[in-house]
Design a protein around this motif. Structure first.
Motif, PDB file in Angstrom:
ATOM      1  N   ALA A 160       0.829  -1.198   0.000  1.00  0.00           N
ATOM      2  CA  ALA A 160       0.000   0.000   0.000  1.00  0.00           C
ATOM      3  C   ALA A 160       0.866   1.252   0.000  1.00  0.00           C
ATOM      4  O   ALA A 160       0.565   2.237  -0.691  1.00  0.00           O
ATOM      5  N   ALA A 161       1.954   1.223   0.783  1.00  0.00           N
ATOM      6  CA  ALA A 161       2.850   2.377   0.832  1.00  0.00           C
ATOM      7  C   ALA A 161       3.528   2.602  -0.511  1.00  0.00           C
ATOM      8  O   ALA A 161       3.662   3.745  -0.976  1.00  0.00           O
ATOM      9  N   ALA A 162       3.951   1.518  -1.162  1.00  0.00           N
ATOM     10  CA  ALA A 162       4.594   1.641  -2.468  1.00  0.00           C
ATOM     11  C   ALA A 162       3.614   2.164  -3.506  1.00  0.00           C
ATOM     12  O   ALA A 162       3.949   3.047  -4.313  1.00  0.00           O
ATOM     13  N   ARG A 163       2.396   1.634  -3.500  1.00  0.00           N
ATOM     14  CA  ARG A 163       1.408   2.083  -4.475  1.00  0.00           C
ATOM     15  C   ARG A 163       1.058   3.552  -4.244  1.00  0.00           C
ATOM     16  O   ARG A 163       0.927   4.327  -5.203  1.00  0.00           O
ATOM     17  N   ALA A 164       0.939   3.961  -2.975  1.00  0.00           N
ATOM     18  CA  ALA A 164       0.627   5.358  -2.680  1.00  0.00           C
ATOM     19  C   ALA A 164       1.729   6.283  -3.180  1.00  0.00           C
ATOM     20  O   ALA A 164       1.456   7.355  -3.735  1.00  0.00           O
ATOM     21  N   TRP A 165       2.989   5.857  -3.002  1.00  0.00           N
ATOM     22  CA  TRP A 165       4.103   6.687  -3.472  1.00  0.00           C
ATOM     23  C   TRP A 165       4.081   6.790  -4.993  1.00  0.00           C
ATOM     24  O   TRP A 165       4.275   7.880  -5.551  1.00  0.00           O
ATOM     25  N   VAL A 166       3.828   5.684  -5.673  1.00  0.00           N
ATOM     26  CA  VAL A 166       3.784   5.692  -7.135  1.00  0.00           C
ATOM     27  C   VAL A 166       2.653   6.588  -7.618  1.00  0.00           C
ATOM     28  O   VAL A 166       2.811   7.375  -8.568  1.00  0.00           O
ATOM     29  N   GLU A 167       1.491   6.489  -7.005  1.00  0.00           N
ATOM     30  CA  GLU A 167       0.351   7.294  -7.428  1.00  0.00           C
ATOM     31  C   GLU A 167       0.630   8.784  -7.302  1.00  0.00           C
ATOM     32  O   GLU A 167       0.111   9.591  -8.079  1.00  0.00           O
ATOM     33  N   GLN A 168       1.476   9.146  -6.343  1.00  0.00           N
ATOM     34  CA  GLN A 168       1.814  10.556  -6.138  1.00  0.00           C
ATOM     35  C   GLN A 168       2.953  11.034  -7.038  1.00  0.00           C
ATOM     36  O   GLN A 168       3.068  12.233  -7.307  1.00  0.00           O
ATOM     37  N   ASN A 169       3.796  10.117  -7.504  1.00  0.00           N
ATOM     38  CA  ASN A 169       5.033  10.525  -8.181  1.00  0.00           C
ATOM     39  C   ASN A 169       5.166  10.076  -9.633  1.00  0.00           C
ATOM     40  O   ASN A 169       6.012  10.619 -10.348  1.00  0.00           O
ATOM     41  N   TYR A 170       4.372   9.087 -10.073  1.00  0.00           N
ATOM     42  CA  TYR A 170       4.488   8.594 -11.438  1.00  0.00           C
ATOM     43  C   TYR A 170       3.396   9.196 -12.312  1.00  0.00           C
ATOM     44  O   TYR A 170       2.282   9.454 -11.846  1.00  0.00           O
ATOM     45  N   PRO A 171       3.695   9.389 -13.604  1.00  0.00           N
ATOM     46  CA  PRO A 171       2.643   9.879 -14.503  1.00  0.00           C
ATOM     47  C   PRO A 171       1.508   8.862 -14.614  1.00  0.00           C
ATOM     48  O   PRO A 171       1.720   7.654 -14.471  1.00  0.00           O
ATOM     49  N   ALA A 172       0.324   9.368 -14.869  1.00  0.00           N
ATOM     50  CA  ALA A 172      -0.859   8.498 -14.893  1.00  0.00           C
ATOM     51  C   ALA A 172      -0.724   7.393 -15.940  1.00  0.00           C
ATOM     52  O   ALA A 172      -1.210   6.276 -15.730  1.00  0.00           O
ATOM     53  N   HIS A 173      -0.050   7.677 -17.063  1.00  0.00           N
ATOM     54  CA  HIS A 173       0.049   6.663 -18.115  1.00  0.00           C
ATOM     55  C   HIS A 173       1.041   5.563 -17.765  1.00  0.00           C
ATOM     56  O   HIS A 173       1.200   4.615 -18.540  1.00  0.00           O
ATOM     57  N   ARG A 174       1.699   5.649 -16.609  1.00  0.00           N
ATOM     58  CA  ARG A 174       2.575   4.573 -16.150  1.00  0.00           C
ATOM     59  C   ARG A 174       2.066   3.965 -14.840  1.00  0.00           C
ATOM     60  O   ARG A 174       2.828   3.441 -14.045  1.00  0.00           O
TER      61      ARG A 174
END
Length: 213
Positions: A160-174
């Motif tokens: 959950a922590a990893a997914r939350a970080w990705v959702e905040q920092n990665y572009p939506a298309h990735r």
């Protein structure tokens, strides 16, 4: 006098007789070459050729004796945005008492595109695969080590922590099934790891930190 395992030898003889009968009944082989090829073949075509080689030559040490492609260890097919990606390997290492090229080769393979790239490095094959399907992967931000380190033994909380970080920092298309992440590593752990992204894709090695840092 050398010890002879009579029951074991009988089993081998029976297996050889069964294989010979199956080979006699099998149609003439019209598939891919029954030896190392660098031409494009789908993973299914490679698998069919390996099964034919086994029928003709036996199961024992088939990977090293055949010099033919098969799925690389720990790799599963990966689908990303219409690309079906595979990592294959072939064992050309020298057996004791025999001559040989002495290497493992790896192949990145995309079946819809009938594309492949051969290299002598597993990491290079994985990178070629992502260059093909995720061309901007090198631009993805690096996940901090304090978050990514927990993914080696994931829990619901760490995922959950990893997914939350990705959702905040990665572009939506990735942020999609099969998408990779990039993480910091120590010099003792630089392999691109399949399946460790929160999206089921690769954890790709980014910046390398010293072991004691």
């Amino acid at each position: 006098m050398d010890h002879v395992d009579v029951p074991g030898q009988i089993t081998l003889d029976i297996d050889a007789l069964i294989r010979e009968a199956e080979l006699d009944a099998a149609p003439a082989w019209t598939g891919g070459p029954l030896h190392l090829t660098l031409d494009y073949r789908t993973p299914e075509e490679h698998a069919a050729a390996m099964q034919r080689w086994i029928l003709e030559n036996g199961q024992s040490a088939c990977r090293s004796r055949s010099n033919m492609w098969s799925p690389a260890i720990c790799h599963q097919p990966l689908t990303i945005e219409g690309h079906e990606l595979h990592v294959l390997s072939v064992d050309l290492r020298t057996e004791h008492g025999h001559e040989g090229p002495g290497a493992l080769l790896y192949q990145a393979n995309c079946t819809p595109c009938r594309w492949h790239e051969v290299t002598d490095s597993e990491n290079a094959a994985v990178e070629a695969m992502h260059d093909h399907a995720v061309p901007d992967w090198r631009d993805l931000p690096l996940m901090p080590h304090k978050i990514s380190a927990a993914l080696s033994n994931p829990t619901r909380q760490s995922l959950a922590a990893a997914r939350a970080w990705v959702e905040q920092n990665y572009p939506a298309h990735r942020q999609h099934p099969g998408a990779p992440i990039r993480t910091t590593r120590t010099s003792m752990g630089t392999r691109h790891v399949p399946g460790r992204s929160p999206f089921g894709g690769f954890d790709l090695t980014g910046e390398i930190h010293g072991v004691n840092r």
